[in-house]
Design a protein around this motif. Sequence first.
Motif, short mmCIF file in Angstrom:
data_model
loop_
_atom_site.label_atom_id
_atom_site.label_comp_id
_atom_site.label_asym_id
_atom_site.label_seq_id
_atom_site.Cartn_x
_atom_site.Cartn_y
_atom_site.Cartn_z
N GLN A 134 9.30 4.10 1.49
CA GLN A 134 8.41 5.24 1.32
C GLN A 134 8.11 5.84 2.69
OE1 GLN A 134 7.45 6.71 -1.32
NE2 GLN A 134 7.92 5.27 -2.96
N LEU A 135 8.25 7.13 2.80
CA LEU A 135 7.93 7.80 4.06
C LEU A 135 6.42 7.76 4.30
CD1 LEU A 135 10.24 10.94 3.85
CD2 LEU A 135 10.57 8.89 5.23
N ASP A 136 6.04 7.48 5.54
CA ASP A 136 4.64 7.54 5.94
C ASP A 136 4.29 9.00 6.23
OD1 ASP A 136 2.16 7.42 7.13
OD2 ASP A 136 2.64 5.70 8.40
N PHE A 137 3.42 9.58 5.41
CA PHE A 137 3.09 10.99 5.60
C PHE A 137 2.50 11.25 6.97
CE2 PHE A 137 2.58 12.55 0.93
CZ PHE A 137 3.93 12.34 0.74
N PRO A 172 13.94 9.13 3.81
CA PRO A 172 13.61 7.72 3.53
C PRO A 172 14.68 6.77 4.07
CG PRO A 172 13.31 9.08 1.57
CD PRO A 172 14.02 9.93 2.58
N GLU A 173 14.22 5.65 4.59
CA GLU A 173 15.11 4.57 5.01
C GLU A 173 15.60 3.81 3.79
OE1 GLU A 173 14.24 1.94 8.62
OE2 GLU A 173 13.83 0.57 6.95
N GLY A 204 0.78 -1.23 0.00
CA GLY A 204 0.00 0.00 0.00
C GLY A 204 0.81 1.28 0.00
N SER A 205 2.14 1.18 -0.14
CA SER A 205 2.96 2.38 -0.14
C SER A 205 2.72 3.19 -1.42
CB SER A 205 4.44 2.02 -0.01
OG SER A 205 4.85 1.19 -1.09
N ARG A 206 3.22 4.42 -1.43
CA ARG A 206 2.95 5.31 -2.54
C ARG A 206 3.66 4.83 -3.80
NH1 ARG A 206 4.53 8.23 1.56
NH2 ARG A 206 6.39 9.04 0.56
#
Length: 678
Positions: free
Chosen positions: A444-447, A470-471, A71-73
């Motif tokens: 992906q960074l979680d907003f 980002p990791e 479900g990431s961007r």
Amino acid sequence: MTKTILLATTALFLGAGAAAAQTPPAAAPQAEAGQQGVLVFTPDFFADQRPNTALDMVNRVPGFSVVDGDGSRGFEGSVGNVLVNGARPASKNDTGSAVLSRTLASQVERIELIRGGAPGIDMQGYAVVVNVITRRESSRQSIFTANAALFEGGQNLYGGSYQFTAREGERTWGVTLSDGMSMSDANGMGPVVRRDGAGAIIRTEDYWNDQYGGGTSIRGNFATPLIGGKIDLTARYGVNDYHSVSLQTGPTVRRENLFDNDGSGGEFGVVYTRPLSPRFNLETRFIHQFNDFESVSLSRDRVDGVDRPEQRFVSEGNSSETIFRNLVRFERSPALTFEAGGEVAYNMLETEQAFSVGGTPVPLPSASVKVEELRGEAFGKGTWRIRDDLTLEGGLRLEASTISQSGDADQEKSFFFAKPRLLATWTPMPNNQFRFRFEREVGQLDFGDFAASADLDDDRVQGGNADLEPEQRWISEITYERRFWTDGIVSIGYRHDEIVDAIDVLPLDRGLSAVGNIGDGTLDQLAVNILVPMDRFGFSGGKLGFRNTWNHTEVTDPTTGETRAISGVRPSQPIFTIQQDIPSWKLQWGGAYIESLHQFRYDPDQTSGFRGSDYFELWTEYKPTATLSLRAQVNVWNDFEVERTVYADRTPARPIAFVENRYIDPRTFWSLRLRKTF
């Protein structure tokens, strides 16, 4: 000791498989599809299971588990491991399992299990995918499903769906009406004991909790030939809610925590594919999805007849994602395929949040925030089947993005990452395969981490972090897979990650904390999957299985400076399974047992997590006709404990203020399903 015993057991099964390979195997409806990295399963392979849908069939493919994506961007690298007729669905949220669940088993021509890559197949970073090939004749089909989850002493849940799909030649259309449900298998009751740093009991109270929710949605699908190619369209709209309540009581105490969330959302997706020449194929994809939400968290305490100040956390906002993606596939030969393309995505989250104690507002970092991301990615990759027993896949993705934040904090950051990938698949002899992967992954960074958040049940309020990056992971992975006795499998995999800018929880000023980058870390992982057919041992139609993933992580704690595990990673979760098909009774049954599992989170002010043991799952499914199935399942936790250690201060020594344990007896619950196809 457990690992030693397990590896010895694995060696025993490897030996048994090798011995079996020396004798002529029984004929099976399974064959190679032109190369040793692809296995084909025809419908008669699944005859004893009497499947109703294509999902029933895929769930019984030996050595494969459906993954619907994280479900990431974006699209590249975020979708699942299921293809239908060589392609993924038109939308990320119209998952592979959803498409298969509305496809009747009678419409399946064959299922291809692709291990390690194959020319013309987009693996999307997975080592193993399935490709479900459907029949082309005209048809009308409907699937009606009714579900219930019945809890002992908790909120019972009910849901269902109706799915209609039609085909006329190359044109298909359909509609899905769904009333879903969501729940937690950790709901229950029991004592809560709080002890001071010396172990003396401070208080003992009774605990009770319940969590439940659901959602109603409608989806439409349409596909037809267009201008020498094919267009696939999908659209969905739905509303959802989720509720949680927990209560602690004593002779003079009442502590109540409530959470309510309501939201709505929708999406539109289109995919256009067209051959440009006998060797060149075009795929263009557009996706737009949107969501809005509103949630309230409340914490109320009454001690000795006196009400403590109420804590209240409110959040509302909306988000959206728009993706445009284009690629061209060049089939140089049946053994060599190249792909090149690009993807542009725009993502947005806008949220307003407020925290108050006794009606008095408490300032939070990034309480009002709008986060936007514009990201572009160019990629190229090739798949080369050097020999029937050796396949190489290599590629490079170049990602550039800009994330801007406005509201309480105005900031803009730009990033660029090169993401190489190499996958080699070697099948030195039938039923034996080695897979090696080396890849750089960028998370992906979680907003949501840019904004404030709260978990009042555990006295945790977090600020947002405008400085997130980002990791990144450099991944090396090798897997050995051995198939035996038609549908038996042993798989052993080892993976090592070098993690850069690991994301965890770090301290902020004013006693707050936030999700952030805490430095570099590592992950070492051992994954084992064993499935043994038991027919030759007198257990007709039966299978025994075991799977587990051992994870060892290390990172430096930003508060203490000591080495610890990464939050949210389960060190182990061993699962033993049993199942049997009894065709003469038109019945299947099975079960699973988890001996133990635990997971912890490390914050500057507390360490919290859970431990569970003796988790049982038992199910049976009766199919009196080819179009009707009745399924019942019971889930039982024997023991479940939530532990929270709260520290007196943030000094490196971090003296313990108190340790709180919730000894929960989780509710047993029954899941019932009726499914009718026509």
